[in-house]
Enzyme design. Structure first.
Site, PDB file in Angstrom:
ATOM      1  N   ASP A   1       0.847  -1.200   0.000  1.00  0.00           N
ATOM      2  CA  ASP A   1       0.000   0.000   0.000  1.00  0.00           C
ATOM      3  C   ASP A   1       0.875   1.240   0.000  1.00  0.00           C
ATOM      4  O   ASP A   1       1.705   1.422   0.889  1.00  0.00           O
ATOM      5  CB  ASP A   1      -0.916  -0.021   1.238  1.00  0.00           C
TER       6      ASP A   1
ATOM      7  N   ASP B   1       4.523   2.554  -5.166  1.00  0.00           N
ATOM      8  CA  ASP B   1       3.351   2.724  -6.025  1.00  0.00           C
ATOM      9  C   ASP B   1       3.303   1.521  -6.971  1.00  0.00           C
ATOM     10  O   ASP B   1       4.202   1.328  -7.796  1.00  0.00           O
ATOM     11  CB  ASP B   1       3.505   4.035  -6.811  1.00  0.00           C
TER      12      ASP B   1
ATOM     13  N   ASN C   1      -6.823  -5.714  -4.049  1.00  0.00           N
ATOM     14  CA  ASN C   1      -7.829  -4.863  -3.416  1.00  0.00           C
ATOM     15  C   ASN C   1      -7.606  -3.374  -3.685  1.00  0.00           C
ATOM     16  O   ASN C   1      -8.555  -2.597  -3.673  1.00  0.00           O
ATOM     17  CB  ASN C   1      -7.810  -5.151  -1.900  1.00  0.00           C
TER      18      ASN C   1
ATOM     19  N   SER D   1     -16.369  -4.595  -7.946  1.00  0.00           N
ATOM     20  CA  SER D   1     -17.372  -3.643  -7.467  1.00  0.00           C
ATOM     21  C   SER D   1     -18.683  -3.861  -8.202  1.00  0.00           C
ATOM     22  O   SER D   1     -18.677  -4.161  -9.406  1.00  0.00           O
ATOM     23  CB  SER D   1     -16.911  -2.207  -7.718  1.00  0.00           C
TER      24      SER D   1
ATOM     25  N   TYR E   1     -13.698   3.596 -13.682  1.00  0.00           N
ATOM     26  CA  TYR E   1     -13.763   2.685 -12.530  1.00  0.00           C
ATOM     27  C   TYR E   1     -14.568   1.432 -12.868  1.00  0.00           C
ATOM     28  O   TYR E   1     -14.127   0.306 -12.628  1.00  0.00           O
ATOM     29  CB  TYR E   1     -14.387   3.445 -11.350  1.00  0.00           C
TER      30      TYR E   1
ATOM     31  N   LYS F   1     -13.214  -2.446 -13.204  1.00  0.00           N
ATOM     32  CA  LYS F   1     -13.764  -3.508 -12.346  1.00  0.00           C
ATOM     33  C   LYS F   1     -14.404  -4.617 -13.184  1.00  0.00           C
ATOM     34  O   LYS F   1     -14.279  -5.797 -12.852  1.00  0.00           O
ATOM     35  CB  LYS F   1     -14.761  -2.922 -11.345  1.00  0.00           C
TER      36      LYS F   1
ATOM     37  N   THR G   1     -16.026   2.803   4.481  1.00  0.00           N
ATOM     38  CA  THR G   1     -14.601   3.164   4.441  1.00  0.00           C
ATOM     39  C   THR G   1     -14.545   4.670   4.160  1.00  0.00           C
ATOM     40  O   THR G   1     -15.588   5.318   4.005  1.00  0.00           O
ATOM     41  CB  THR G   1     -13.850   2.423   3.311  1.00  0.00           C
TER      42      THR G   1
END
Ligand SMILES: NC(=O)c1ccc[n+]([C@@H]2O[C@H](COP(=O)([O-])OP(=O)(O)OC[C@H]3O[C@@H](n4cnc5c(N)ncnc54)[C@H](O)[C@@H]3O)[C@@H](O)[C@H]2O)c1
Length: 310
Positions: free
Chosen positions: A40, A72, A99, A156, A169, A173, A203
């Site tokens: 991360d 990264d 993730n 997602s 996005y 996904k 989150t």
């Protein structure tokens, strides 16, 4: 063996493992005895302002069986280095959890190529690179008698339903769902499984939702009540060798564990033979033969806007 140590001796990499859902997965894998690489870079929701202290703090809290990898992951070679770090620190790579993801929303008619590229790189190309780097080792390990590896991709519902402004996005996904299927197939001879989870949990991303109407405001309030540990429970289960499920698409929303269908033809018709055709006639037969199978434009926020069970 106590329940808590069912993953003793197993080695996991969790991308985006220092915050939110990834952190809940790291904690659960670790609680079950796995060694964990927390990959991360500590960026913002949009993928800016990296902070290596974010992963380092979690790793320090978990102790010797955790390692921070704060590069990264979109940088060429970083995914390979994450796999090497896991193998040299803990001697193997058994569980890969893809993730990490970023969000850069804008309507398609205002979208920029730069944001598209960065979202696809983070949410789709990084999972590919990590799996391309980890799977040769996973195959070798299985051949030499180690229990087969486990891959979990966090997708997602936006990639399945679509949502306003989420072209990059949702495309990334949906692409990750396709990658899940192919990796499940490519790794089936090695008995390595690959499954996807569409999660729902409170989150910083859920907190950042700017409701555009009352329905979105109520979605946000409901989503903020859903703890991430239920997603972590399924991810940890899929990371274990107690099952052989593969190529499946699950959802977790609080205590609700969902199995999604995967697109298959729902209706079939025959067009007229030959090269001559008539638009009106085709419109009529499409309506009659396929009409009841058409999919509406409900977003995932609308579809899942019910009381969560927690
Ligand atoms: N929260 C939800 O309800 C929800 C819904 C649908 C899907 N998801 C998915 O669940 C996953 C986790 O979401 P979250 O809400 O916990 O997000 P989050 O933003 O809280 O955490 C994501 C983590 O990924 C890390 N990251 C991002 N880009 C990186 C890079 N290039 N290299 C290394 N690390 C990087 C970030 O530093 C961050 O810590 C994502 O894949 C997200 O798309 C979440």
């Amino acid at each position: 063996m106590s329940m808590a140590q069912t993953l003793s001796g197993r080695v996991a990499i969790v991308t985006g493992g220092a915050r939110g859902i990834g952190l809940a997965i790291v904690e659960e894998l670790h609680r079950r005895g796995a060694s964990v690489v927390i990959a991360d870079s500590g960026v913002s929701i949009a993928g800016a302002d990296p902070d290596p202290a974010v992963a380092a703090t979690i790793a320090a809290k978990l102790g010797a069986s955790a390692l921070a990898f704060s590069e990264d992951l979109t940088i060429a070679g970083a995914a390979e280095r994450a796999v090497q770090a896991a193998a040299s620190a803990f001697g193997a790579i058994d569980i890969v959890v893809n993730n990490a993801a970023i969000l850069r929303d804008s309507f398609i008619f205002k979208a920029s190529r730069e944001n598209w590229d960065q979202v696809i790189a983070t949410n789709l190309t990084v999972p590919f690179a990590l799996l391309a780097a980890a799977t040769p080792l996973m195959r070798e390990q299985q051949k030499s008698g180690r229990a087969p590896g486990r891959i979990v991709n966090i997708v997602s519902s936006a990639g399945l339903f679509g949502n306003f402004g989420q072209s990059a996005y949702a495309s990334a996904k949906a692409g990750l769902v396709g990658l899940t299927r192919v990796v499940a197939m490519d790794m089936s001879r090695s008995k390595v499984t690959c499954n996807a989870i569409a999660p729902f949990a409170a989150t910083r991303v859920t907190e950042s939702i700017q409701p555009a109407n009352d329905a979105q405001a109520s979605y946000k309030q409901r989503a903020l009540r859903i703890p991430a540990h239920y997603v972590a429970r399924l991810a940890t289960f899929l990371g274990s060798n107690i099952h052989e499920l593969t190529g499946q698409l699950f959802g977790v929303r609080g205590r609700e564990l969902l199995l999604f269908s995967q697109p298959r033809p729902v209706a079939r018709m025959l067009m007229s033979a030959g090269s001559d055709w008539d638009e009106e006639a085709l419109a009529r037969t499409i309506n009659a033969e396929l009409g009841s199978g058409l999919t509406d434009l409900a977003t995932d926020l609308e579809f899942f806007n019910t009381e969560p069970i927690v």
